[in-house]
Design a protein around this motif. Structure first.
Motif, PDB file in Angstrom:
ATOM      1  N   PRO A  79       5.981 -18.565  22.899  1.00  0.00           N
ATOM      2  CA  PRO A  79       5.447 -19.905  23.195  1.00  0.00           C
ATOM      3  C   PRO A  79       6.161 -20.992  22.388  1.00  0.00           C
ATOM      4  CG  PRO A  79       3.672 -18.360  22.770  1.00  0.00           C
ATOM      5  CD  PRO A  79       4.938 -17.663  22.382  1.00  0.00           C
ATOM      6  N   THR A  80       6.136 -22.184  22.942  1.00  0.00           N
ATOM      7  CA  THR A  80       6.811 -23.321  22.299  1.00  0.00           C
ATOM      8  C   THR A  80       6.270 -23.584  20.904  1.00  0.00           C
ATOM      9  OG1 THR A  80       7.180 -24.325  24.460  1.00  0.00           O
ATOM     10  CG2 THR A  80       7.384 -25.762  22.542  1.00  0.00           C
ATOM     11  N   GLN A  81       4.938 -23.450  20.730  1.00  0.00           N
ATOM     12  CA  GLN A  81       4.346 -23.752  19.430  1.00  0.00           C
ATOM     13  C   GLN A  81       4.826 -22.817  18.332  1.00  0.00           C
ATOM     14  OE1 GLN A  81       2.667 -22.861  22.130  1.00  0.00           O
ATOM     15  NE2 GLN A  81       0.959 -21.439  21.680  1.00  0.00           N
ATOM     16  N   ILE A  82       5.282 -21.635  18.706  1.00  0.00           N
ATOM     17  CA  ILE A  82       5.840 -20.716  17.717  1.00  0.00           C
ATOM     18  C   ILE A  82       7.312 -21.025  17.486  1.00  0.00           C
ATOM     19  CG2 ILE A  82       6.477 -18.304  17.316  1.00  0.00           C
ATOM     20  CD1 ILE A  82       3.848 -17.450  18.476  1.00  0.00           C
ATOM     21  N   CYS A  83       8.032 -21.310  18.542  1.00  0.00           N
ATOM     22  CA  CYS A  83       9.465 -21.595  18.423  1.00  0.00           C
ATOM     23  C   CYS A  83       9.745 -22.894  17.672  1.00  0.00           C
ATOM     24  CB  CYS A  83      10.100 -21.673  19.814  1.00  0.00           C
ATOM     25  SG  CYS A  83       9.971 -20.143  20.770  1.00  0.00           S
ATOM     26  N   ALA A  84       8.757 -23.781  17.627  1.00  0.00           N
ATOM     27  CA  ALA A  84       8.994 -25.104  17.043  1.00  0.00           C
ATOM     28  C   ALA A  84       8.805 -25.131  15.537  1.00  0.00           C
ATOM     29  CB  ALA A  84       8.069 -26.132  17.689  1.00  0.00           C
ATOM     30  N   GLY A  97      -0.723 -19.180  13.117  1.00  0.00           N
ATOM     31  CA  GLY A  97      -1.710 -18.462  13.914  1.00  0.00           C
ATOM     32  C   GLY A  97      -1.087 -17.269  14.629  1.00  0.00           C
ATOM     33  N   THR A  98      -1.846 -16.695  15.574  1.00  0.00           N
ATOM     34  CA  THR A  98      -1.392 -15.517  16.332  1.00  0.00           C
ATOM     35  C   THR A  98      -1.595 -15.758  17.822  1.00  0.00           C
ATOM     36  OG1 THR A  98      -3.572 -14.488  16.173  1.00  0.00           O
ATOM     37  CG2 THR A  98      -1.998 -13.960  14.434  1.00  0.00           C
ATOM     38  N   LEU A 110       2.929  -8.383  23.969  1.00  0.00           N
ATOM     39  CA  LEU A 110       3.597  -8.547  22.671  1.00  0.00           C
ATOM     40  C   LEU A 110       2.712  -9.417  21.770  1.00  0.00           C
ATOM     41  CD1 LEU A 110       6.309  -7.968  21.113  1.00  0.00           C
ATOM     42  CD2 LEU A 110       6.995 -10.279  21.808  1.00  0.00           C
ATOM     43  N   TYR A 111       2.385  -8.863  20.632  1.00  0.00           N
ATOM     44  CA  TYR A 111       1.577  -9.593  19.637  1.00  0.00           C
ATOM     45  C   TYR A 111       2.518 -10.345  18.698  1.00  0.00           C
ATOM     46  CZ  TYR A 111      -1.375 -10.248  15.477  1.00  0.00           C
ATOM     47  OH  TYR A 111      -2.044 -10.767  14.395  1.00  0.00           O
ATOM     48  N   CYS A 112       2.291 -11.677  18.537  1.00  0.00           N
ATOM     49  CA  CYS A 112       3.134 -12.511  17.670  1.00  0.00           C
ATOM     50  C   CYS A 112       2.261 -13.253  16.654  1.00  0.00           C
ATOM     51  CB  CYS A 112       3.928 -13.526  18.482  1.00  0.00           C
ATOM     52  SG  CYS A 112       5.175 -12.793  19.537  1.00  0.00           S
ATOM     53  N   VAL A 138       8.342 -15.003  11.855  1.00  0.00           N
ATOM     54  CA  VAL A 138       7.452 -14.618  12.947  1.00  0.00           C
ATOM     55  C   VAL A 138       7.417 -13.077  12.994  1.00  0.00           C
ATOM     56  CG1 VAL A 138       7.002 -14.706  15.425  1.00  0.00           C
ATOM     57  CG2 VAL A 138       8.005 -16.697  14.250  1.00  0.00           C
ATOM     58  N   THR A 139       6.232 -12.532  12.902  1.00  0.00           N
ATOM     59  CA  THR A 139       6.049 -11.081  12.989  1.00  0.00           C
ATOM     60  C   THR A 139       5.620 -10.718  14.409  1.00  0.00           C
ATOM     61  OG1 THR A 139       5.411 -10.977  10.664  1.00  0.00           O
ATOM     62  CG2 THR A 139       4.818  -9.092  12.037  1.00  0.00           C
ATOM     63  N   TRP A 140       6.274  -9.705  14.989  1.00  0.00           N
ATOM     64  CA  TRP A 140       5.905  -9.298  16.343  1.00  0.00           C
ATOM     65  C   TRP A 140       5.604  -7.797  16.368  1.00  0.00           C
ATOM     66  CZ3 TRP A 140       8.885  -5.496  18.370  1.00  0.00           C
ATOM     67  CH2 TRP A 140      10.188  -5.361  17.872  1.00  0.00           C
ATOM     68  N   LYS A 141       4.797  -7.424  17.336  1.00  0.00           N
ATOM     69  CA  LYS A 141       4.458  -5.997  17.511  1.00  0.00           C
ATOM     70  C   LYS A 141       4.205  -5.748  18.991  1.00  0.00           C
ATOM     71  CE  LYS A 141       1.374  -2.326  15.948  1.00  0.00           C
ATOM     72  NZ  LYS A 141       0.221  -1.967  15.084  1.00  0.00           N
ATOM     73  N   LEU A 142       4.828  -4.700  19.514  1.00  0.00           N
ATOM     74  CA  LEU A 142       4.652  -4.316  20.910  1.00  0.00           C
ATOM     75  C   LEU A 142       3.387  -3.466  21.025  1.00  0.00           C
ATOM     76  CD1 LEU A 142       6.287  -4.844  23.500  1.00  0.00           C
ATOM     77  CD2 LEU A 142       7.275  -2.557  23.228  1.00  0.00           C
TER      78      LEU A 142
END
Length: 381
Positions: free
Chosen positions: A61-66, A43-44, A36-38, A71-75
């Protein structure tokens, strides 16, 4: 016959709170190699899957949740171009407030201002949500007031215009029960307006000894505030010959004082003061009366010793030490030498050295207190 897997996002929640654990669950595949690309504003990253109960789970990851934001995601699956976004909001309660105030000093009046910027942040250093109310409190002289301003574009800010009086302004902010420390802004007097000057002296005689003191009225700005201590005032004096003299002083409690020694001959001074480029005073005239009407010159030792004096002041007392006496020596219309001495005990003595002035006739000119005496063809031997 090949069957194409249809992958679907099972997680229905699209908005989260910062610091909260975020897990995206996908059904329709058990291929754990799919990543999964976030991406967010910081950052990414690529997130590995965890196969559980026949579904793929991706724990961000915690650094994204904080951090708040989108947040853009792609499978990353070749046959299923599945993508989307989630939004992370700040926590509801701020734990810190970044507060900035500047400039720290402003000019009294209705034009100058200082800017107050407040950034309430949660436990993860995220600014609080839009339109959160921030109370701005200020105290100046006897007045206290409070205003409510909402956060916008992650900050709350306000321009605080200077009052008409000078003094110290105290500032503080509050957001959802959280209080900042105290901040100080100095409201300084504005530039001075025009003023008056005065002269004070022990007597009006031109004795070259006493002091005339020039003072200003209390310098104030347009709002009647006394100007700051240390404001520089220059006094320009034009004498009878059109020459310019200058003295200066700095304000203390709004008043500047400067001094000038009396002239040594009858004189009239026209005096005007300036705060350069800002304001000016009225003009005053100060006159001085001649104290020495005449003086005695005695020649001795083959006319090579010249005694000038006694020099007497306005009460017939000997003039105070320091009065200048000039001797000019010329021959055949050409000035050979000039000597200047200061009186002591009312007298001045000049000695003419034979090795400098050979025997012969000379013209001697003695000047003091604006009076000149000339001795033509004075013989030295």
């Amino acid at each position: 016959m090949n069957t194409i897997e249809t992958i679907q996002l099972e997680t229905t929640q699209r908005e989260f709170t910062a610091g909260e654990s975020i897990i995206l669950t996908f059904s329709g595949t058990q291929d754990a190699s799919i990543k999964l690309y976030c991406s967010n504003s910081y950052g990414t990253t690529l997130v590995n899957s965890n196969l559980k109960n026949g579904s793929l789970q991706y724990k961000l990851p915690t650094q994204i949740c904080a951090k708040i934001g989108v947040v853009t995601w792609k499978l990353l699956d070749k046959t299923n171009a599945l993508s989307g976004t989630i939004k992370i909001h700040p926590q509801t309660t701020p734990v810190a407030m970044e507060t900035y105030v500047g400039p720290p000093s402003i000019e009294a009046g209705d034009k100058d201002y200082t800017m107050l910027v407040v950034i309430p942040t949660d436990a993860l250093d995220n600014p609080v949500k839009e339109n959160t109310e921030v109370a701005v409190k200020r105290q100046f002289l006897a007045a206290e007031q409070q205003e409510i301003i909402p956060t916008k574009n992650l900050i709350a800010y306000q321009r605080l215009y200077a009052p008409s009086k000078s003094g110290r302004m105290l500032l503080a902010t509050e957001c959802l029960g959280l209080n900042s420390k105290e901040y100080t802004v100095e409201v300084m007097p504005a530039i001075s307006t025009n003023f008056e000057i005065f002269a004070k002296r022990p007597h009006a005689y031109a004795d070259g000894n006493q002091i005339t003191t020039f003072t200003t009225s209390v310098l104030k700005d347009q709002n009647n505030n006394i100007v700051s201590d240390g404001s520089y005032v220059e006094f320009f004096i034009t004498n009878t010959d059109g020459n310019l003299l200058k003295t200066s002083g700095m304000t203390i409690d709004g008043v500047a004082t400067a001094k000038m020694i009396h002239p040594d001959h009858a004189e009239t001074w026209n005096v005007k003061a300036y705060v350069t480029g800002i304001s000016e005073s009225n003009s005053i005239s100060v006159s001085y009366t001649q104290v020495i009407e005449d003086f005695t010159v005695v020649f001795s030792k083959n006319n090579r010793n010249i005694e000038v004096g006694p020099l007497r002041s306005f009460m017939k007392q000997r003039i105070p030490d320091g009065l200048q006496v000039k001797l000019s020596i010329s021959q055949k219309g050409k000035t050979l030498k000039e000597y200047i001495k200061e009186s002591r005990d009312g007298f001045v003595n000049f000695e003419l050295n034979p090795s400098i002035f050979s025997n012969g006739n000379y013209t001697l000119e003695i000047t003091t207190a604006g009076i000149t005496k000339t001795f033509q063809t004075k013989k030295l031997w």
